[in-house]
Design an enzyme around this catalytic site. Structure first.
Site, PDB file in Angstrom:
ATOM      1  N   CYS A   1       0.871  -1.181   0.000  1.00  0.00           N
ATOM      2  CA  CYS A   1       0.000   0.000   0.000  1.00  0.00           C
ATOM      3  C   CYS A   1       0.900   1.219   0.000  1.00  0.00           C
ATOM      4  O   CYS A   1       1.558   1.521   1.004  1.00  0.00           O
ATOM      5  CB  CYS A   1      -0.920   0.003   1.214  1.00  0.00           C
ATOM      6  SG  CYS A   1      -1.980   1.478   1.313  1.00  0.00           S
TER       7      CYS A   1
ATOM      8  N   HIS B   1      -2.123  -4.863 -10.654  1.00  0.00           N
ATOM      9  CA  HIS B   1      -2.900  -3.747 -11.186  1.00  0.00           C
ATOM     10  C   HIS B   1      -3.183  -3.955 -12.667  1.00  0.00           C
ATOM     11  O   HIS B   1      -2.341  -4.489 -13.408  1.00  0.00           O
ATOM     12  CB  HIS B   1      -2.141  -2.425 -11.017  1.00  0.00           C
ATOM     13  CG  HIS B   1      -2.094  -1.928  -9.612  1.00  0.00           C
ATOM     14  ND1 HIS B   1      -2.995  -1.016  -9.114  1.00  0.00           N
ATOM     15  CD2 HIS B   1      -1.263  -2.238  -8.590  1.00  0.00           C
ATOM     16  CE1 HIS B   1      -2.715  -0.777  -7.844  1.00  0.00           C
ATOM     17  NE2 HIS B   1      -1.664  -1.501  -7.505  1.00  0.00           N
TER      18      HIS B   1
ATOM     19  N   ASN C   1      -6.363  -4.771  -8.691  1.00  0.00           N
ATOM     20  CA  ASN C   1      -6.720  -3.365  -8.537  1.00  0.00           C
ATOM     21  C   ASN C   1      -6.984  -2.791  -9.927  1.00  0.00           C
ATOM     22  O   ASN C   1      -6.206  -3.040 -10.858  1.00  0.00           O
ATOM     23  CB  ASN C   1      -5.578  -2.594  -7.872  1.00  0.00           C
ATOM     24  CG  ASN C   1      -5.279  -3.106  -6.475  1.00  0.00           C
ATOM     25  OD1 ASN C   1      -5.965  -2.773  -5.526  1.00  0.00           O
ATOM     26  ND2 ASN C   1      -4.239  -3.922  -6.356  1.00  0.00           N
TER      27      ASN C   1
ATOM     28  N   GLU D   1      -9.936  -0.185  -5.682  1.00  0.00           N
ATOM     29  CA  GLU D   1      -8.950  -0.994  -4.981  1.00  0.00           C
ATOM     30  C   GLU D   1      -9.495  -2.369  -4.643  1.00  0.00           C
ATOM     31  O   GLU D   1     -10.614  -2.496  -4.137  1.00  0.00           O
ATOM     32  CB  GLU D   1      -8.496  -0.296  -3.696  1.00  0.00           C
ATOM     33  CG  GLU D   1      -7.571   0.876  -3.923  1.00  0.00           C
ATOM     34  CD  GLU D   1      -6.796   1.236  -2.668  1.00  0.00           C
ATOM     35  OE1 GLU D   1      -6.240   0.321  -2.032  1.00  0.00           O
ATOM     36  OE2 GLU D   1      -6.765   2.426  -2.323  1.00  0.00           O
ATOM     37  N   ARG D   2      -8.684  -3.368  -4.891  1.00  0.00           N
ATOM     38  CA  ARG D   2      -9.002  -4.737  -4.520  1.00  0.00           C
ATOM     39  C   ARG D   2      -9.268  -4.812  -3.012  1.00  0.00           C
ATOM     40  O   ARG D   2      -8.437  -4.457  -2.200  1.00  0.00           O
ATOM     41  CB  ARG D   2      -7.813  -5.635  -4.893  1.00  0.00           C
ATOM     42  CG  ARG D   2      -7.925  -7.083  -4.505  1.00  0.00           C
ATOM     43  CD  ARG D   2      -6.647  -7.845  -4.807  1.00  0.00           C
ATOM     44  NE  ARG D   2      -5.487  -7.313  -4.097  1.00  0.00           N
ATOM     45  CZ  ARG D   2      -4.318  -7.939  -3.997  1.00  0.00           C
ATOM     46  NH1 ARG D   2      -4.141  -9.104  -4.603  1.00  0.00           N
ATOM     47  NH2 ARG D   2      -3.304  -7.404  -3.345  1.00  0.00           N
TER      48      ARG D   2
ATOM     49  N   CYS E   1      -4.734   5.981  -4.292  1.00  0.00           N
ATOM     50  CA  CYS E   1      -4.079   4.674  -4.240  1.00  0.00           C
ATOM     51  C   CYS E   1      -2.644   4.863  -4.708  1.00  0.00           C
ATOM     52  O   CYS E   1      -2.411   5.142  -5.891  1.00  0.00           O
ATOM     53  CB  CYS E   1      -4.810   3.656  -5.118  1.00  0.00           C
ATOM     54  SG  CYS E   1      -4.010   2.036  -5.171  1.00  0.00           S
TER      55      CYS E   1
ATOM     56  N   THR F   1      -0.041   2.666  -4.856  1.00  0.00           N
ATOM     57  CA  THR F   1       0.461   1.656  -5.789  1.00  0.00           C
ATOM     58  C   THR F   1      -0.227   1.784  -7.141  1.00  0.00           C
ATOM     59  O   THR F   1       0.392   1.515  -8.181  1.00  0.00           O
ATOM     60  CB  THR F   1       0.277   0.233  -5.233  1.00  0.00           C
ATOM     61  OG1 THR F   1      -1.111   0.002  -4.952  1.00  0.00           O
ATOM     62  CG2 THR F   1       1.109   0.019  -3.975  1.00  0.00           C
ATOM     63  N   GLY F   2      -1.492   2.220  -7.143  1.00  0.00           N
ATOM     64  CA  GLY F   2      -2.182   2.459  -8.409  1.00  0.00           C
ATOM     65  C   GLY F   2      -1.521   3.567  -9.204  1.00  0.00           C
ATOM     66  O   GLY F   2      -1.373   3.472 -10.435  1.00  0.00           O
TER      67      GLY F   2
END
Length: 266
Positions: free
Chosen positions: A72, A149, A180, A198-199, A207, A209-210
């Protein structure tokens, strides 16, 4: 009674618990109960800070549905603020180096994984232009930045039904670990507008990481180069990545308040 901190990165909010001195048994049911915004404390993710033999601290991450995940980005930026110094963090996604900057932190998110089986996908395919789609969405890109992702580059995001498409794609059998879902629009040179489903958490204000995965996808498709500003509903992150290198994510982190809770009640 146990202490916790409420923190957020661009509105993506966390309950952060220090388990270095007093261990806390965290189960899926307990994490879900704490994250409940009506009957619990309320958060997008629960963050458990622990000891580590490999780094300064460890970090475990639980989504609001109770599922434990590998990475995250927004939570990682909060760790130096929570601990009070620059830290090397052990996560299920590997070791992450987080350093405090004015108003937030900069994190080395390591190298992205681009192979189909590292995403992971259910079968082999090109991850840069996946020969699949859903309804009228364009062919996406797949990137793993510690978690999986999929990124759709669209002409415009207005009118997209994120609440319907997000869970449809998240749970598609193509993604054995779920995924995601990132909906992106290029709005200028090295500038991306982004909405993320988000998953395990649904739509959030940001997000990390997104943003990293989407910037990597944009560079791979030659839509961006160099440091890229990613504008999410909660604010902006700056992502820097060049092929073959590590991802550097820089953005805000905020401490909201501290509190106490009886964990035995959850």
């Amino acid at each position: 009674m146990g202490r916790f901190s409420k923190m957020h990165g661009l509105g993506n909010d966390f309950v952060v618990i220090d388990a270095r001195e007093t261990a806390l048994d965290m189960t899926e049911a307990r994490a879900q109960a704490i994250a409940d915004r009506h009957a619990g404390i309320g958060c997008d993710q629960l963050i458990l800070i622990g000891n580590s033999d490999r780094a300064d601290v460890s970090m475990r991450i639980f989504n609001s549905d109770g599922s434990e995940v590998e990475a995250c980005g927004n939570a990682t930026r909060c760790v130096p603020l929570f601990v009070g110094r620059d830290v090397l963090i052990e996560t299920k996604a590997g070791l992450l180096d987080a350093r405090a900057v004015d108003g937030g932190a900069s994190v080395d998110m390591s190298e992205p994984r681009l192979e189909w089986d590292a995403i992971p996908l259910a079968y082999a395919m090109d991850t840069l232009a996946m020969p699949v789609s859903w309804e009228d969405l364009p062919a996406p890109v797949a990137v793993n930045v510690g978690n999986p992702h999929v990124i759709f580059f669209m002409d415009r995001l207005d009118g997209v039904n994120f609440d319907r498409l997000g869970p449809l794609i998240e749970h598609d059998p193509l993604f054995p670990a779920r995924v995601n879902v990132n909906f992106a629009q290029m709005v200028g040179d090295n500038h991306i507008r982004l909405v993320v489903w988000e998953r395990g958490a649904g739509l959030t204000r940001a997000c990390g990481t997104g943003a990293c995965a989407t910037a990597v996808a944009a560079v791979r498709r030659k839509l961006a180069s160099g440091p890229t500003t990613v504008s999410l509903p909660g604010g902006d992150l700056v992502i820097d990545w060049a092929p073959g290198g590590h991802i550097l994510m820089t953005g805000p982190a905020t401490h909201v308040f501290d509190g106490e809770a009886d964990w035995a009640r959850f």
